[in-house]
Each structure stands twice: as structure tokens, then as C-alpha cells.
Design a protein around this motif. Sequence first.
Motif, short mmCIF file in Angstrom:
data_model
loop_
_atom_site.label_atom_id
_atom_site.label_comp_id
_atom_site.label_asym_id
_atom_site.label_seq_id
_atom_site.Cartn_x
_atom_site.Cartn_y
_atom_site.Cartn_z
N HIS A 143 6.31 15.56 -19.89
CA HIS A 143 7.63 15.94 -19.42
C HIS A 143 7.98 15.18 -18.14
N VAL A 144 7.27 14.09 -17.91
CA VAL A 144 7.58 13.22 -16.78
C VAL A 144 7.63 11.79 -17.30
N THR A 145 8.73 11.09 -17.00
CA THR A 145 8.86 9.71 -17.44
C THR A 145 8.54 8.76 -16.28
N VAL A 146 8.22 7.55 -16.66
CA VAL A 146 7.98 6.53 -15.64
C VAL A 146 9.22 6.36 -14.78
N GLU A 147 10.36 6.48 -15.39
CA GLU A 147 11.61 6.36 -14.65
C GLU A 147 11.68 7.41 -13.54
N GLU A 148 11.28 8.63 -13.85
CA GLU A 148 11.34 9.70 -12.86
C GLU A 148 10.34 9.47 -11.73
N ARG A 204 10.78 -0.93 -13.35
CA ARG A 204 10.07 -2.19 -13.59
C ARG A 204 9.00 -2.42 -12.53
N THR A 205 9.29 -2.02 -11.31
CA THR A 205 8.30 -2.19 -10.24
C THR A 205 7.06 -1.33 -10.49
N PHE A 206 7.27 -0.16 -11.08
CA PHE A 206 6.12 0.67 -11.42
C PHE A 206 5.09 -0.15 -12.19
N PHE A 207 5.57 -0.91 -13.16
CA PHE A 207 4.63 -1.65 -14.01
C PHE A 207 4.12 -2.91 -13.33
N ASN A 208 4.65 -3.24 -12.18
CA ASN A 208 4.03 -4.30 -11.38
C ASN A 208 2.79 -3.77 -10.66
N TYR A 209 2.72 -2.47 -10.50
CA TYR A 209 1.59 -1.88 -9.80
C TYR A 209 0.55 -1.31 -10.77
N PHE A 210 1.02 -0.76 -11.88
CA PHE A 210 0.10 -0.12 -12.82
C PHE A 210 0.36 -0.65 -14.22
N ALA A 211 -0.71 -0.89 -14.93
CA ALA A 211 -0.57 -1.44 -16.28
C ALA A 211 0.03 -0.42 -17.23
N CYS A 212 -0.18 0.84 -16.96
CA CYS A 212 0.42 1.86 -17.81
C CYS A 212 0.62 3.12 -16.99
N LYS A 213 1.36 4.02 -17.55
CA LYS A 213 1.71 5.25 -16.87
C LYS A 213 0.47 6.01 -16.38
N ASP A 214 -0.55 6.07 -17.23
CA ASP A 214 -1.73 6.86 -16.88
C ASP A 214 -2.46 6.32 -15.66
N ARG A 235 0.83 -1.21 0.00
CA ARG A 235 0.00 0.00 0.00
C ARG A 235 0.86 1.25 0.00
N GLN A 236 1.91 1.21 0.81
CA GLN A 236 2.80 2.37 0.86
C GLN A 236 3.42 2.65 -0.50
N THR A 237 3.93 1.58 -1.11
CA THR A 237 4.58 1.76 -2.41
C THR A 237 3.60 2.31 -3.42
N ARG A 238 2.41 1.74 -3.45
CA ARG A 238 1.40 2.21 -4.40
C ARG A 238 1.07 3.67 -4.16
N ALA A 239 0.85 4.00 -2.90
CA ALA A 239 0.51 5.38 -2.58
C ALA A 239 1.65 6.32 -2.95
N ALA A 240 2.88 5.87 -2.70
CA ALA A 240 4.04 6.71 -3.03
C ALA A 240 4.11 6.93 -4.53
N ALA A 275 3.77 10.57 -6.18
CA ALA A 275 4.87 11.08 -7.00
C ALA A 275 4.38 11.40 -8.40
N ALA A 276 3.58 10.51 -8.96
CA ALA A 276 3.10 10.72 -10.33
C ALA A 276 2.27 12.00 -10.40
N LEU A 277 1.32 12.15 -9.49
CA LEU A 277 0.46 13.34 -9.52
C LEU A 277 1.28 14.61 -9.32
N ARG A 278 2.18 14.59 -8.36
CA ARG A 278 2.94 15.80 -8.07
C ARG A 278 3.82 16.18 -9.26
#
Lengths: 204, 204
Positions: free
Chosen positions: A39-44, A54-64, A18-23, A27-30
Amino acid sequence: MTPSPPASAPGRRDRKKRQTRAALVEAALRLVAERGLDHVTVEEISAAADVSARTFFNYFACKDDALVGDHDADADRILARLTAVPPEVPVLAALRAAVAEVIEEVQAERELWCLRMDVVTRNPALLPRLVAGNVEVENAVAGVIAARVGVAPDHPYPALVAAVTGAALRAATTRWATAGDNRNLADLVDEAFAALAAGLPAPR
Amino acid sequence: MTPSPPASAPGRRDRKKRQTRAALVEAALRLVAERGLDHVTVEEISAAADVSARTFFNYFACKDDALVGDHDADADRILARLTAVPPEVPVLAALRAAVAEVIEEVQAERELWCLRMDVVTRNPALLPRLVAGNVEVENAVAGVIAARVGVAPDHPYPALVAAVTGAALRAATTRWATAGDNRNLADLVDEAFAALAAGLPAPR
DNA sequence: TGCAAGCTTGCAGAGCCTGCAAAAATTCTT
DNA sequence: AAGAATTTTTGCAGGCTCTGCAAGCTTGCA
């Protein structure tokens, strides 16, 4: 397996998830609010949440998805509530009652939603995904309504009611998150449903 | 500059552009209907339309746009028609009249729309984009309605009516394109608007 | 015919997203 | 508490989407 109290003892692992997802969401919204969507990459985003890309995509199917969220859980709850409403309650009232719970939770996260709406309106490419989640819910809702009023599943009425109430909810939520007045989302939804039931008469 | 008869003499260049665009749309829909969205690449679509992949992106901002189309032109026309309707006409009736033209054109392209709906329902990732175009239109429509009924642009009523009628249109179109009955789209839209004006009473 | 404008194309490159397998963390079992 | 089992994280390779740029070709017009 099967922890005896599944809700009370989430364990450290679930807590961290939950913490990771919330973080990641935060971060994405901010970042997107600051710099704009492209002007924001998944890496950032991942770096800001201190995980790998890679972990980002374990939580979300896509950036949006990190920005608009996934409302599958809400959908299930709405359906459960709707089927639980007694059959004699009129359709619109039943729908209003079915979404009450979710509406309260959204109300509780007002700041998050304001930021989210701000990001979406400033990045219209996100708008599709924000509305799309609702459409999947609407199809399921239409099925329940068909059973409730006793018509065939492909009758035009259930689909119409589901789509229209979904739109009313969206309009109320948009107003709630963007307008300056601090009224409760529940009140705005009530007004929208009342207007629907009255046939959308011109104000005044 | 400014070709004297802009509509009557399109010229070979415009004709070719329309052909290329139509070929891309046709190829995209056909291939995706056959293989599914993620088993068709832009390269393949372009090859089927006999242009380079780079040219594809001169016509469409993204792969999905070739499948769901861009309805900006429709939006402009709907707005123009809406502002042209006399102010004494009730809001819902005015909206119904404003979309009449577009509805007829959609009706004229029934087969294309059936294929498109089939592709979208079988590839839900496209659903967002199909609904999104409408949302942009709805915002503009809301502005016109606000002026028509004489309320502030941020009043809840215009946004609600625009969103709700958009949803009704979508429901009618979906039914028209998927259901087996061969009724006119205009009739289905009429029914949906009538139900709206009546406050969405349960059928029968 | 010759010029200006517009369209197409190839190329290079950034970024999104996925499958796979190893490493690390957590939980369960003994 | 040690080890096994499960889950999560991560790196890496790779395909695909989409963009900017510059060159070449087609069209429209004088």
C-alpha cells in the motif's frame, strides 16, 4: 580529483547524497510500517523524501532495497578483518572477531534496525532480500576460510562454516532487534558462537 | 466433496494440474538456463508450456516461484516428522531424522535440482527466494524445538538451532547439486550434522 | 444428460523498473 | 569570479510483472 583527506572532507555533494539516501530509507520504512508494503508506492516514498521517483531508482535498484539496505560495504570490511586475523586463531573465533566492527555499527543504529525488523516480519515478502545479502558474503567468507585452514576451495567445510555462522548471526540479530531485553548485540552473538563451538547442546 | 481415496485416485483434473505445473517449471528453467532471467518473459514461459500468461499466475505467485518452487508441502511434512520423533532423541538427531524424507525426495529429483542450482547461481537475483522458503520453515521448527527441550518460545536456543541446521542443510544441498562427485545427499547432510554436533572443528 | 464446481483465458489497469536526453547543481580550472 | 567539466536530478516513453473481474470451457457427479 582525489581529495587529499578523502574521509574528512566529504564535500557538499557527498553530504547531500547521504542525506537523500537516508531520507529515502526513513520515508520508506515509516510509510511501509504504517500502511504495509503493497500500500506504498515508490512515487509516495519519493514524494516523502522530496525527490522524483526516477531519483529513487538512482539510489536503489528496487523498492525493497530501500527497506532492507545493501550491505556490500559491510561485506568488504568483514572480509578484510577476517584475512587480518592471525592464522593460529581458531576459525569460529576468527569469524567472531571479523564481524565485531560491523556488529558495533549495527548496535549503534538499534532503533533503525528494530524498525526494519518490524517491517520485515510484518511484510514477509521482504524476508528473502534480508537474508540474501548475507549469502553473497558467505560465499566470499568461505573462500577466505578455505585458505585459512588449508583445504581446497570446494571442500565442504568452509561453505558449511560460513553458512552456519551467517545463520547464527542472523538469529542473534533477530533476537536482539525483536526481544524486549536490552542486551548488547555483541553479547548475544558471543552466546551464539559459544553454542556453536560447543556443538549446540540443549540448554540447562 | 471429499473424494474417498484422496491419494490413490487423483482424477484427471489433478493430473492435468500437475502436468501443467511441471510443464511451466520445466519451461521456465530451460528458457532461463538458455537466455538468462531477464531475457525470458512470463509470456514466453507460458507459451512454451502452451497455456496463457494469465494461467501462469494461477499457478505461481510470481515469475521466480516457477524457478525456485514452493516448499510449503515439505515444511508441513518436516514439522510432522519432527513432532513424531521421541523426546529423548537429541535435538540435532531429531532434526536430521525429520528431514530424511524430504531429502530422499530431493535426491530422487537430482537432475531437476542441478538445473535449478545452476539457474540460481547464474541469476543471483533468484538467490533470495531460494533461501527464503527455508526461513519460514525455520520459524515453525523453532517453535517445535522450544517445546521439545522445554524452554520458552522466545528463548534464543530454538531459533539458533533452527537457523543453523537450515544453513547446514542448504550448504549440503548446494554442494550436492554443484559438485562433481556423485555422493548421496543424505551422506552429505550426515557429515554436516556431525560437524555441527562436534562444534565445527577444522578438518584434519 | 444436466448441474455444480473448478480451471483457463482475455482484458483492463496499477505499479515496478530501465534507458535516454535535457536541465540543474556542484566542483574544478583559469 | 566566470566558464568548463562533472555529477546529479528529472521527465518521459515503454516494457514487464502481477491482480481483479467476468466470460467460457472442462471435469466430476448424480
